[in-house]
Scaffold this active site. Sequence first.
Site, mmCIF file in Angstrom:
data_model
loop_
_atom_site.group_PDB
_atom_site.id
_atom_site.type_symbol
_atom_site.label_atom_id
_atom_site.label_comp_id
_atom_site.label_asym_id
_atom_site.label_seq_id
_atom_site.Cartn_x
_atom_site.Cartn_y
_atom_site.Cartn_z
ATOM 1 N N GLU A 15 -13.682 -74.496 -62.796
ATOM 2 C CA GLU A 15 -13.218 -75.619 -62.197
ATOM 3 C C GLU A 15 -13.695 -75.798 -60.748
ATOM 4 O O GLU A 15 -13.602 -74.705 -59.875
ATOM 5 C CB GLU A 15 -11.625 -75.394 -62.045
ATOM 6 C CG GLU A 15 -11.205 -76.924 -61.809
ATOM 7 C CD GLU A 15 -9.508 -76.656 -61.572
ATOM 8 O OE1 GLU A 15 -8.905 -75.818 -62.026
ATOM 9 O OE2 GLU A 15 -9.132 -77.842 -61.064
ATOM 10 N N ARG B 10 -8.101 -60.443 -67.439
ATOM 11 C CA ARG B 10 -8.711 -60.663 -66.388
ATOM 12 C C ARG B 10 -8.968 -59.496 -65.271
ATOM 13 O O ARG B 10 -8.206 -58.703 -65.643
ATOM 14 C CB ARG B 10 -8.093 -61.980 -65.621
ATOM 15 C CG ARG B 10 -6.726 -61.564 -65.108
ATOM 16 C CD ARG B 10 -6.034 -62.921 -64.622
ATOM 17 N NE ARG B 10 -6.737 -63.523 -63.704
ATOM 18 C CZ ARG B 10 -7.008 -64.795 -63.527
ATOM 19 N NH1 ARG B 10 -6.991 -65.618 -64.530
ATOM 20 N NH2 ARG B 10 -7.411 -65.585 -62.427
ATOM 21 N N LYS C 100 -8.093 -67.719 -56.284
ATOM 22 C CA LYS C 100 -8.649 -69.055 -55.407
ATOM 23 C C LYS C 100 -7.524 -69.376 -54.292
ATOM 24 O O LYS C 100 -7.961 -69.462 -53.024
ATOM 25 C CB LYS C 100 -9.120 -70.108 -56.271
ATOM 26 C CG LYS C 100 -10.740 -69.961 -56.612
ATOM 27 C CD LYS C 100 -11.165 -71.134 -57.389
ATOM 28 C CE LYS C 100 -10.933 -70.942 -58.732
ATOM 29 N NZ LYS C 100 -11.349 -71.888 -59.648
HETATM 30 P P1 ATP Z 1 -8.424 -68.514 -59.970
HETATM 31 O O1 ATP Z 1 -7.183 -67.663 -60.550
HETATM 32 O O2 ATP Z 1 -9.008 -67.567 -59.135
HETATM 33 O O3 ATP Z 1 -8.028 -69.655 -59.338
HETATM 34 P P2 ATP Z 1 -9.282 -69.743 -62.259
HETATM 35 O O4 ATP Z 1 -8.860 -69.169 -63.501
HETATM 36 O O5 ATP Z 1 -8.206 -70.852 -61.736
HETATM 37 O O6 ATP Z 1 -9.196 -68.653 -60.984
HETATM 38 P P3 ATP Z 1 -11.485 -71.187 -62.907
HETATM 39 O O7 ATP Z 1 -12.463 -71.691 -62.226
HETATM 40 O O8 ATP Z 1 -10.690 -71.884 -63.839
HETATM 41 O O9 ATP Z 1 -10.768 -70.259 -62.084
HETATM 42 O O10 ATP Z 1 -12.137 -70.063 -63.874
HETATM 43 C C1 ATP Z 1 -13.549 -70.099 -64.548
HETATM 44 C C2 ATP Z 1 -13.490 -68.930 -65.744
HETATM 45 O O11 ATP Z 1 -13.494 -67.804 -65.048
HETATM 46 C C3 ATP Z 1 -12.267 -68.902 -66.657
HETATM 47 O O12 ATP Z 1 -12.607 -68.873 -68.007
HETATM 48 C C4 ATP Z 1 -11.393 -67.983 -66.187
HETATM 49 O O13 ATP Z 1 -10.604 -67.534 -67.170
HETATM 50 C C5 ATP Z 1 -12.468 -66.800 -65.523
HETATM 51 N N1 ATP Z 1 -11.650 -65.908 -64.549
HETATM 52 C C6 ATP Z 1 -11.220 -66.266 -63.402
HETATM 53 N N2 ATP Z 1 -10.787 -65.214 -62.683
HETATM 54 C C7 ATP Z 1 -10.981 -64.232 -63.619
HETATM 55 C C8 ATP Z 1 -10.730 -62.837 -63.274
HETATM 56 N N3 ATP Z 1 -10.112 -62.475 -62.360
HETATM 57 N N4 ATP Z 1 -11.246 -61.956 -64.308
HETATM 58 C C9 ATP Z 1 -11.839 -62.618 -65.234
HETATM 59 N N5 ATP Z 1 -12.077 -63.777 -65.585
HETATM 60 C C10 ATP Z 1 -11.782 -64.673 -64.732
HETATM 61 MG MG MG Z 2 -8.645 -72.170 -64.345
#
Ligand code: ATP
Ligand code: MG
Length: 562
Positions: free
Chosen positions: A35, A262, A272
């Site tokens: 995102e 994760r 984030k």
């Molecule tokens: P955050 O929790 O940091 O806000 P998010 O999941 O909202 O992260 P996205 O931009 O939606 O961030 O993530 C893009 C991809 O990265 C998604 O498929 C998500 O599952 C993966 N991802 C995000 N954080 C992790 C993590 N800590 N370990 C593994 N994969 C991750």
């Molecule tokens: Mg997300």
Amino acid sequence: MKQQLEVPPNFIKNIIIQDLSNNRVKEIVTRFPPEPNGYLHIGHAKSICLNFGLAKEFNGRCHLRFDDTNPLKEDEKYVSSIKQDVRWLGFDWGEHLYFASDYFEKLFEFAVELIKRKKAYVCDLSPEEIRRYRGSLTEPGVESPYRDRSVEENLDLFFRMKAGEFEEGSKVLRAKIDMSSPNINMRDPVIYRIMKVVHHRTGDKWCIYPTYDFAHCLSDAIEGITHSLCSQEFEDHRPLYDWFVNELIDNEPKPKQIEFARLNLSYTVLSKRKLIQLVEQGYVSGWNDPRLPTLAGLRRRGYTPRSIRRFCELIGVGKSDSMVDIGVLEYAVREDLNKRAERRMGVLDPVKVTIINYPKDKEEFLEAINNPEDLSKGTRQVPFCRELYIEREDFMEDPPKKFFRLAPGREVRLRYAYFIKCIDVKKDPEGNIEEIICEYDPETKGGNSPDGRKVKATLHWVSARHCIEAEVRMYDRLFIKPDPTGDEKNGIDFKTYLNPDSLMIIKECKLEPSLNKVSIGDKFQLERKGYFCVDPDSKPNSLIFNLIVPLRDKWARIAAKK
Ligand code: ATP
Ligand code: MG
């Protein structure tokens, strides 16, 4: 650390092998779906390496798709930084760059299709009422009074929602599934909401936007994704993912969602939301502060893409949530730089040494090996003269038993130079050592004694006449606790555990003169100290070096002693 860590098995790979062998799929298509609402961090790197890595391994492809369905938080600037970070990590999406917003028209048609099949309805409950009607884990939900609107009425209302006739929050489109499902996600989830905001790509064309659950699976299907890998918290959403795909998609193979744990990393935060607080409230200098686990921060710190890919390989891909020790990341970068970084000498906390039997005006150049792990990197000439600097901690006037370095009456080797012996010390009026007086043995040039005499220590040094000065930034862990968010349940904010000593700036470090000719991003080992990287804030005559990682894990040693 000489021992090699082993690469653990990856259960997703086994699923792919099975899907290929029983012909469920012919080609592997994955995607990385960020995102665009923040910078990528090392957790995202796990997902990137997994998605791009599997596609590469099985000769398939991996798409980069921006999941830009929430215009409130998203911005174009994040799109370009994310692209830069994925490329930097060494991956290439080729022509397969997509945006969920490219599918808004198509997604709208899917929603209309659901309405026509009596599988979706416009609901006038307020967001608060929807929450209340949804029930809980122990109570079933209550059906919305608007659930049985006719197809015609629903179509009319949905088109008018699109046309901007209604206020935000006054209406939503919901899938008509099952209000008594044990899975709350299946209790008539919202699939479109009214948001009168400008989108960074579609402008003001839309005032209704699809939810993640609706947009994600259908975007996967539109692109022909075969394996949609996401983190474990989406497990409960999988029935909904499958429901939308089965209702709306005929083509085979249908995308399959697979969840993995994760990444959590000790002594840091990977969310984030939390990272934004550190940046916006000034706890760090910006998104690329070298202490942050963002890819921009790690890059500036001096982490190599190869070391991050190796880290992702080492931590493996499993189902159960766990905390990875940040030592694994440090191991990965040491392993890489040990092979590739050239060695240099630099003294961070200098004390002067004068060799009284070395001629006053003489200077000579001694040959030093650039990388003992890779002799093809050759040698360089290091200047030597009567006045040198060594590390203050390498001398003790009154040494305890286990201290083997320089002390009065004791002989040590200067790396690539000579044996020297301390014969006197000079102190300032407060009693601090100002200068160490030594004699050298001219027969020991290169650091070997012809008579087989042994010394117990080899010290690094620089020539006081020739050295350059630079700023060195020493970094330590960002937090003092392995799990800084662990006490949030007791109302203790994670920022309470920030490490006040995570950055220590040392001015006027003395470095060997060859370090004058460096470029931003160059990486070196300063012998006996650690790996360092030239910071982008450096100017031609005022260089700044970032500590990437010390040579040995001092934390592991401290922990072992406790
Ligand atoms: P955050 O929790 O940091 O806000 P998010 O999941 O909202 O992260 P996205 O931009 O939606 O961030 O993530 C893009 C991809 O990265 C998604 O498929 C998500 O599952 C993966 N991802 C995000 N954080 C992790 C993590 N800590 N370990 C593994 N994969 C991750
Ligand atoms: Mg997300």
